[in-house]
Design an enzyme around this catalytic site. Structure first.
Site: not given
Ligand SMILES: NC(=O)c1ccc[n+]([C@@H]2O[C@H](COP(=O)([O-])OP(=O)(O)OC[C@H]3O[C@@H](n4cnc5c(N)ncnc54)[C@H](O)[C@@H]3O)[C@@H](O)[C@H]2O)c1
Length: 254
Positions: A65, A157
Site C-alpha cells: 500500500d 483528486y
Molecule cells: N485512466 C485514465 O484515464 C487516467 C487519467 C488520468 C490519470 N490516471 C491515473 O493513472 C493511474 C492508473 O490509473 P488506471 O486507470 O490504470 O487505474 P486502475 O484502477 O485500473 O489501476 C490502478 C492500480 O493501482 C492500485 N492501487 C490503488 N491504490 C493503491 C495503493 N494505495 N497502493 C498500491 N496500489 C494501489 C490498484 O490496486 C490498481 O491495480 C492512476 O494514478 C490514475 O489516477 C488515469
C-alpha cells in the site's frame, strides 16, 4: 528498440497490477528491466508478475500500500535483494474521487491525498538513495490531464495530482545534478478498468465511445500509449528531459 532499452535496470512500478501500471510494467520488462510490481491487490500483483514472466520478462509481485511507508521500505528492500539497486521508479498507483466539493469530508480528502500525493513522496524517498549512489535514476510520476484545467466534482483528486506535478518539478531541480531525471505524464482519457468502472457508474459525463469521438485523434487512449512514453522517459536517451509535464492525451489538452 535502442532508445527504450532498459536492459538490466531494476524498476518499480506502483499500481502495476492493472490498467496503465500493468502496461508500463509489461513494457519495461519487455525492454529488459527487472520489474517490481507494487500493488495493493496482492493477487492481481501476482497475476501481473506471472504474466510478465510468461512473456519472457523478469518480475516480482510485491503487495504494497503506497500509503504505508514501512511496507514500501520492505518492498524496496525485497526488490533490491532480488534484482539490485533501484534505477527506475514509476509512481502510478492512484485512486479516483468524484464528489461535490462541499460534501468532501476531511477524512476523504486526507485518504485520497495519502495515496495519490503522499504515496508518491514516500516511494521517491525510498528509492532515491539507490539512484544517488549510482549517479543515475529515472522517476516518472503519473499525474492527470485534469491538472491542466481543473475538473468539477474532482477537487480532491485534481488537487492531489496537481501536487504530484509540483513535486515532480521541484525534485527535478534538486536531483538533476545527481544524474536523476524526474518527469510527469498526465494521461488524458485512457481506457482502463478505472475508466470502465466510472463509465458504469455514470461518472464520466458520457460513454467512453462518446469521449473518444470528441478526442482529436478520435480514439480513447490505451494503457500502452502511456507505457510507450514512460519507456522513452526512463531511457538513457531522455537524460536531457527533466521536470517536464509530458502530455499523452490524443490532443485533448494542448
Ligand atoms: N485512466 C485514465 O484515464 C487516467 C487519467 C488520468 C490519470 N490516471 C491515473 O493513472 C493511474 C492508473 O490509473 P488506471 O486507470 O490504470 O487505474 P486502475 O484502477 O485500473 O489501476 C490502478 C492500480 O493501482 C492500485 N492501487 C490503488 N491504490 C493503491 C495503493 N494505495 N497502493 C498500491 N496500489 C494501489 C490498484 O490496486 C490498481 O491495480 C492512476 O494514478 C490514475 O489516477 C488515469
Amino acid at each position: 528498440m535502442a532508445a527504450e532499452n532498459s536492459t538490466g535496470r531494476t524498476a518499480i512500478v506502483t499500481g502495476g497490477a492493472s490498467g496503465i501500471g500493468l502496461a508500463i510494467a509489461r513494457r519495461l520488462a519487455h525492454d529488459g528491466a527487472n520489474v517490481g510490481v507494487f500493488d495493493l491487490d496482492a493477487d492481481a500483483a501476482e497475476a501481473a508478475a506471472a504474466k510478465i514472466r510468461a512473456e519472457g520478462g523478469a518480475a516480482l509481485a510485491v503487495p504494497v500500500d503506497v500509503a504505508d511507508r514501512a511496507r514500501i521500505d520492505r518492498g524496496v528492500a525485497q526488490v533490491r535483494d532480488a534484482y539490485g539497486p533501484v534505477g527506475i521508479l514509476v509512481n502510478n498507483a492512484g485512486r479516483e474521487g468524484f464528489q461535490a466539493f462541499l460534501d468532501i469530508t476531511e477524512e476523504t480528502w486526507e485518504n485520497l491525498l495519502r495515496v495519490n500525493l503522499t504515496g508518491t513522496f514516500h516511494c521517491c524517498q525510498a528509492v532515491l538513495p539507490d539512484m544517488i549512489a549510482a549517479r543515475w535514476g529515472r522517476i516518472v510520476n503519473i499525474s492527470s490531464s485534469s491538472t491542466h484545467g481543473g475538473q468539477p466534482f474532482m477537487t480532491h483528486y485534481v488537487a492531489s495530482k496537481s501536487g504530484v506535478v509540483g513535486l515532480t518539478k521541484s525534485l527535478a531541480l534538486e536531483f538533476g545534478p545527481k544524474g536523476i531525471t524526474v518527469n510527469t505524464i498526465p494521461p488524458g482519457f485512457i481506457d482502463t478498468p478505472m475508466t470502465r468502472r466510472n463509465e458504469a457508474k455514470g461518472l464520466l459525463g458520457g460513454t467512453v465511445d462518446h469521449h473518444a469521438s470528441l478526442t482529436p485523434v478520435r480514439r480513447a487512449g490505451l494503457p500502452e500509449d502511456i507505457a510507450a512514453a514512460t519507456a522513452f522517459l526512463v531511457s538513457d536517451e531522455a537524460g536531457y528531459i527533466t521536470g517536464q509535464i509530458f502530455g499523452v492525451n490524443g490532443g485533448r489538452n494542448t
